[in-house]
Motif scaffolding. Structure first.
Motif, PDB file in Angstrom:
ATOM      1  N   ALA A 237     -64.927  57.332  18.143  1.00 12.05           N
ATOM      2  CA  ALA A 237     -65.208  58.081  16.918  1.00 12.05           C
ATOM      3  C   ALA A 237     -64.884  57.225  15.701  1.00 12.05           C
ATOM      4  O   ALA A 237     -63.931  56.452  15.703  1.00 12.05           O
ATOM      5  CB  ALA A 237     -64.384  59.370  16.899  1.00 12.05           C
ATOM      6  N   GLN A 238     -65.715  57.375  14.660  1.00  9.84           N
ATOM      7  CA  GLN A 238     -65.510  56.626  13.420  1.00  9.84           C
ATOM      8  C   GLN A 238     -65.981  57.483  12.247  1.00  9.84           C
ATOM      9  O   GLN A 238     -67.100  58.005  12.263  1.00  9.84           O
ATOM     10  CB  GLN A 238     -66.305  55.315  13.424  1.00  9.84           C
ATOM     11  CG  GLN A 238     -66.090  54.460  12.184  1.00  9.84           C
ATOM     12  CD  GLN A 238     -67.043  53.283  12.128  1.00  9.84           C
ATOM     13  OE1 GLN A 238     -68.264  53.453  12.144  1.00  9.84           O
ATOM     14  NE2 GLN A 238     -66.500  52.067  12.069  1.00  9.84           N
ATOM     15  N   PRO A 239     -65.156  57.643  11.213  1.00  8.68           N
ATOM     16  CA  PRO A 239     -65.598  58.413  10.038  1.00  8.68           C
ATOM     17  C   PRO A 239     -66.835  57.783   9.405  1.00  8.68           C
ATOM     18  O   PRO A 239     -66.963  56.562   9.341  1.00  8.68           O
ATOM     19  CB  PRO A 239     -64.396  58.336   9.093  1.00  8.68           C
ATOM     20  CG  PRO A 239     -63.224  58.067   9.972  1.00  8.68           C
ATOM     21  CD  PRO A 239     -63.748  57.213  11.093  1.00  8.68           C
ATOM     22  N   LYS A 240     -67.755  58.623   8.928  1.00  7.64           N
ATOM     23  CA  LYS A 240     -68.964  58.105   8.293  1.00  7.64           C
ATOM     24  C   LYS A 240     -68.649  57.284   7.046  1.00  7.64           C
ATOM     25  O   LYS A 240     -69.423  56.422   6.657  1.00  7.64           O
ATOM     26  CB  LYS A 240     -69.907  59.259   7.943  1.00  7.64           C
ATOM     27  CG  LYS A 240     -70.687  59.792   9.138  1.00  7.64           C
ATOM     28  CD  LYS A 240     -71.795  60.731   8.716  1.00  7.64           C
ATOM     29  CE  LYS A 240     -72.648  61.135   9.914  1.00  7.64           C
ATOM     30  NZ  LYS A 240     -73.753  62.037   9.525  1.00  7.64           N
ATOM     31  N   LEU A 241     -67.502  57.572   6.418  1.00  9.12           N
ATOM     32  CA  LEU A 241     -67.089  56.784   5.250  1.00  9.12           C
ATOM     33  C   LEU A 241     -66.918  55.307   5.614  1.00  9.12           C
ATOM     34  O   LEU A 241     -67.293  54.417   4.851  1.00  9.12           O
ATOM     35  CB  LEU A 241     -65.779  57.329   4.675  1.00  9.12           C
ATOM     36  CG  LEU A 241     -65.851  58.655   3.920  1.00  9.12           C
ATOM     37  CD1 LEU A 241     -64.448  59.141   3.580  1.00  9.12           C
ATOM     38  CD2 LEU A 241     -66.678  58.505   2.653  1.00  9.12           C
ATOM     39  N   ILE A 242     -66.340  55.049   6.797  1.00 13.64           N
ATOM     40  CA  ILE A 242     -66.128  53.660   7.236  1.00 13.64           C
ATOM     41  C   ILE A 242     -67.472  52.975   7.474  1.00 13.64           C
ATOM     42  O   ILE A 242     -67.695  51.830   7.052  1.00 13.64           O
ATOM     43  CB  ILE A 242     -65.286  53.622   8.521  1.00 13.64           C
ATOM     44  CG1 ILE A 242     -63.958  54.368   8.338  1.00 13.64           C
ATOM     45  CG2 ILE A 242     -65.062  52.196   8.980  1.00 13.64           C
ATOM     46  CD1 ILE A 242     -62.956  53.676   7.476  1.00 13.64           C
ATOM     47  N   LYS A 243     -68.370  53.678   8.146  1.00 14.29           N
ATOM     48  CA  LYS A 243     -69.695  53.116   8.425  1.00 14.29           C
ATOM     49  C   LYS A 243     -70.448  52.832   7.127  1.00 14.29           C
ATOM     50  O   LYS A 243     -71.105  51.788   6.980  1.00 14.29           O
ATOM     51  CB  LYS A 243     -70.490  54.079   9.297  1.00 14.29           C
ATOM     52  CG  LYS A 243     -71.843  53.546   9.751  1.00 14.29           C
ATOM     53  CD  LYS A 243     -72.516  54.515  10.701  1.00 14.29           C
ATOM     54  CE  LYS A 243     -73.843  53.949  11.195  1.00 14.29           C
ATOM     55  NZ  LYS A 243     -74.518  54.884  12.142  1.00 14.29           N
ATOM     56  N   GLN A 244     -70.352  53.745   6.184  1.00 12.93           N
ATOM     57  CA  GLN A 244     -71.016  53.563   4.900  1.00 12.93           C
ATOM     58  C   GLN A 244     -70.455  52.360   4.142  1.00 12.93           C
ATOM     59  O   GLN A 244     -71.199  51.573   3.556  1.00 12.93           O
ATOM     60  CB  GLN A 244     -70.857  54.838   4.072  1.00 12.93           C
ATOM     61  CG  GLN A 244     -71.639  54.854   2.776  1.00 12.93           C
ATOM     62  CD  GLN A 244     -71.463  56.161   2.033  1.00 12.93           C
ATOM     63  OE1 GLN A 244     -70.347  56.529   1.691  1.00 12.93           O
ATOM     64  NE2 GLN A 244     -72.557  56.860   1.796  1.00 12.93           N
ATOM     65  N   PHE A 245     -69.129  52.211   4.175  1.00 12.77           N
ATOM     66  CA  PHE A 245     -68.503  51.064   3.525  1.00 12.77           C
ATOM     67  C   PHE A 245     -68.966  49.758   4.155  1.00 12.77           C
ATOM     68  O   PHE A 245     -69.333  48.812   3.459  1.00 12.77           O
ATOM     69  CB  PHE A 245     -66.982  51.190   3.615  1.00 12.77           C
ATOM     70  CG  PHE A 245     -66.248  49.960   3.150  1.00 12.77           C
ATOM     71  CD1 PHE A 245     -66.060  49.707   1.804  1.00 12.77           C
ATOM     72  CD2 PHE A 245     -65.744  49.038   4.069  1.00 12.77           C
ATOM     73  CE1 PHE A 245     -65.397  48.568   1.371  1.00 12.77           C
ATOM     74  CE2 PHE A 245     -65.082  47.914   3.656  1.00 12.77           C
ATOM     75  CZ  PHE A 245     -64.908  47.677   2.297  1.00 12.77           C
TER      76      PHE A 245
END
Length: 269
Positions: A237-245
């Motif tokens: 699992a990974q927060p979408k905020l991290i992916k967006q960054f």
């Protein structure tokens, strides 16, 4: 124009009249006075001829330079050891350079203390109240900066150092029991108004601050792990905020790569 003529002109290229040079003893003199007319003519054109996408990134860059100025940087591990430091804002998707600011050394205690905030607010000024989103790394990110950017109508996202002021210590302090118990893929969130603070455990905890309305949505990321002597792929699992960054932070590096393909041959003398 022949090569030798071009190099001869380049050697003597000059942009200002030395008779108008500022007093060397003046502590407030412009340290870039000898190229200021050139910068004033060039930099505004970057934004006049190009409209960036919604996402922009800001980071530092290093410019090869062997001249005699006191604010050049010495990097013994680099192939070109002498460089100037610049701060660049670029389109996150294309790497197009929108503006740059050359670091000329400390300008005073107040300026040095708030240098990161001063750089960000100066370079993002043309994009206020226009719906842009800014991505920066942990050297720039702070709670006061993000609140000021939000007041100016710019959303921001970036990694943040755990020792920054005003962060919720229960999710950034690695001595806290909640953080210690995190397994790979686990996340912790705290929110105040539109400001979201996130800690995500990959190999080690990663801290991120954002005012972009992605909330606490979770996506998946692949990691290769070695198990029983074999490599295998596993989803975490990974927060979408991290992916967006991760998707938008590389604009300045991309611009640097493209500029490098057009750089003239550097000749050591």
């Amino acid at each position: 124009m022949s090569r030798d003529r071009y190099l001869h002109i380049l050697r003597f290229l000059h942009f200002t009249d030395n008779d108008n040079a500022p007093d060397p003893a003046d502590p407030n003199k412009d340290k870039l006075w000898n190229i200021k007319p050139f910068l004033n003519a060039l930099l505004p054109r970057f934004t006049e001829v190009y409209a960036p996408s919604q996402n922009v990134s800001l980071d530092e860059t290093l410019i090869k330079f062997k001249g005699r100025v006191h604010f050049r940087q010495f990097l013994p591990l680099k192939r070109s050891r002498f460089r100037l430091k610049g701060f660049v804002i670029a389109d996150a998707s294309t790497g197009y350079v929108l503006n740059t600011s050359i670091y000329t050394g400390k300008e005073g205690p107040a300026a040095s203390k708030d240098l990161a905030m001063h750089v960000v607010l100066n370079l993002t000024e043309p994009y206020a109240h226009k719906g842009y989103r800014l991505f920066v790394d942990n050297w720039y990110t702070s709670v006061p900066l993000y609140l000021e950017l939000e007041r100016r109508g710019i959303l921001a996202c970036g990694t943040v150092r755990s020792n920054r002021k005003f962060l919720k210590k229960e999710i950034v302090d690695q001595q806290n029991e909640q953080v210690k118990r995190l397994k790979r893929g686990d996340s912790l969130f705290r929110q105040s108004g539109n400001l979201v603070s996130c800690t995500w455990k990959d190999k080690k905890p990663l801290h991120l601050l954002s005012t972009i309305p992605e909330g606490v949505e979770i996506s998946q990321v692949e990691r290769r792990l070695r198990s029983e002597g074999r490599w295998e792929t596993k989803n975490f699992a990974q927060p979408k905020l991290i992916k967006q960054f991760n998707s938008n932070m590389g604009g300045v590096d991309l611009g640097g790569q493209r500029i490098a393909t057009c750089s003239r041959l550097m000749i050591d003398r």
